[in-house]
Design an enzyme around this catalytic site. Sequence first.
Site, PDB file in Angstrom:
ATOM      1  N   ALA A  96     -30.198  -2.227  48.004  1.00 44.72           N
ATOM      2  CA  ALA A  96     -31.736  -2.251  48.224  1.00 44.72           C
ATOM      3  C   ALA A  96     -32.031  -3.883  48.498  1.00 44.72           C
ATOM      4  CB  ALA A  96     -32.441  -1.844  46.757  1.00 44.72           C
ATOM      5  N   HIS A 151     -30.233 -15.850  53.165  1.00 43.16           N
ATOM      6  CA  HIS A 151     -29.957 -14.381  52.770  1.00 43.16           C
ATOM      7  C   HIS A 151     -29.081 -14.182  53.807  1.00 43.16           C
ATOM      8  CE1 HIS A 151     -32.273 -11.721  55.468  1.00 43.16           C
ATOM      9  NE2 HIS A 151     -33.258 -12.865  55.509  1.00 43.16           N
ATOM     10  N   HIS A 153     -25.129 -11.077  54.653  1.00 47.76           N
ATOM     11  CA  HIS A 153     -24.132 -10.533  54.093  1.00 47.76           C
ATOM     12  C   HIS A 153     -22.646 -11.578  53.989  1.00 47.76           C
ATOM     13  CE1 HIS A 153     -26.340  -6.885  53.715  1.00 47.76           C
ATOM     14  NE2 HIS A 153     -26.190  -6.541  54.879  1.00 47.76           N
ATOM     15  N   SER A 296     -41.772  -2.446  49.725  1.00 50.30           N
ATOM     16  CA  SER A 296     -41.098  -2.621  48.690  1.00 50.30           C
ATOM     17  C   SER A 296     -40.051  -1.573  48.634  1.00 50.30           C
ATOM     18  CB  SER A 296     -42.078  -2.133  47.371  1.00 50.30           C
ATOM     19  OG  SER A 296     -43.256  -3.169  47.466  1.00 50.30           O
ATOM     20  N   THR A 301     -31.751   5.626  53.093  1.00 52.23           N
ATOM     21  CA  THR A 301     -30.756   6.280  53.844  1.00 52.23           C
ATOM     22  C   THR A 301     -31.147   7.601  54.250  1.00 52.23           C
ATOM     23  OG1 THR A 301     -29.164   4.605  53.025  1.00 52.23           O
ATOM     24  CG2 THR A 301     -28.417   6.562  54.348  1.00 52.23           C
ATOM     25  N   LYS A 304     -28.982  11.790  53.102  1.00 51.93           N
ATOM     26  CA  LYS A 304     -27.843  11.464  52.203  1.00 51.93           C
ATOM     27  C   LYS A 304     -27.916  12.726  51.292  1.00 51.93           C
ATOM     28  CE  LYS A 304     -28.867   8.351  49.016  1.00 51.93           C
ATOM     29  NZ  LYS A 304     -29.205   6.933  48.706  1.00 51.93           N
TER      30      LYS A 304
END
Length: 367
Positions: A96, A151, A153, A296, A301, A304
């Site tokens: 998220a 921010h 990964h 929000s 996905t 799924k």
Amino acid sequence: MRRFVCVCVREREREREREREREKREHKTVSRFLSADPLTPPPLFVCLPPRFTERAIARHEVREIEQRHTQDGVHEPPLGESDDVVIIYNRVPKTASTSFTNIAYDLCGKNKYHVLHINTTKNNPVMSLQDQVRFVRNVTSWTEMKPAFYHGHVAFLDFSKFGVKRKPIYINVIRDPIERLVSYYYFLRFGDDYRPGLRRRKQGDKKTFDECVSSGGSDCAAEKLWLQIPFFCGHYSECWNVGSRWALEQAKYNLVNEYLLVGVTEELEDFIMILEAALPRYFRGATELYRTGKKSHLRKTSEKKPPTKESIAKLQQSDIWKMESEFYEFALEQFQFVRAHAVREKDGDLYILAQNYFYEKIYPKMN
């Protein structure tokens, strides 16, 4: 479902203003009282009102000390209020993180800070040594971009190794390891509703997660669970050795000692509420925006399908799952501990606690 009470910003500002006015009146009265000649008794008609107890006098003395420090040039703004503060959210995929990051983008103009995305080549979470040096230099010296919210990964990076005195504030969110893997598995094949037109590298593969597990496929193997531990462990080679007990313990150590707050996907709203209370300079208005904003709950996905009990049981037999699950439960327990001391529940609503401490018995006494 619990309802979350978010006090209106305008009402909070009025309350703060009333508190400031009250403290000014206390300060003025106590100052006159304390500055009087100690050898000369006060007039008979002068007496302190009941509310001017030791607490009021202590508040006055704290203000005097703060003003003196400011004049001496040693005053430092509170955590999160200085323009020199940087927050790093080294986001774990499929937790998220997009929903949370978009709140930061929506608030940055209003709350006056910068948001920067760290985009690494081929989404490699490990930086080269030279890139680590460049990144640390950017974060600490790029004054035009401060205050900032970074921010991306990327694995945790220990700034103290580079001689940095003022380290950034780390935050993060993690997720149940199997749920995260299932979400990532389908994301690579079907994408999501955030960028539906973008072609993913596994697009066209219609095999379900259950079929992958039953056939022993590599995309659903237990080794693929090994991600949240190395993200928190950092840039040591042992962090990326799948199943390393040392990496697990280092990840736990970093979570407790290097991160201001780590939330869980399953309780994201609580995480946002606590951040808003702790760092209003960045997150003022975040809770209400999360509850009512259109961004929000981004990045759901597509296609799924929940895994069967058989698939889950098979993954849970692996030592890798046991370690990732141990780390998740460790993070969850820590987050719930922080939350228990930050909020109170009444009639199904959560309230952020007001300041619950003050200073007293301050020596030496001010003249």
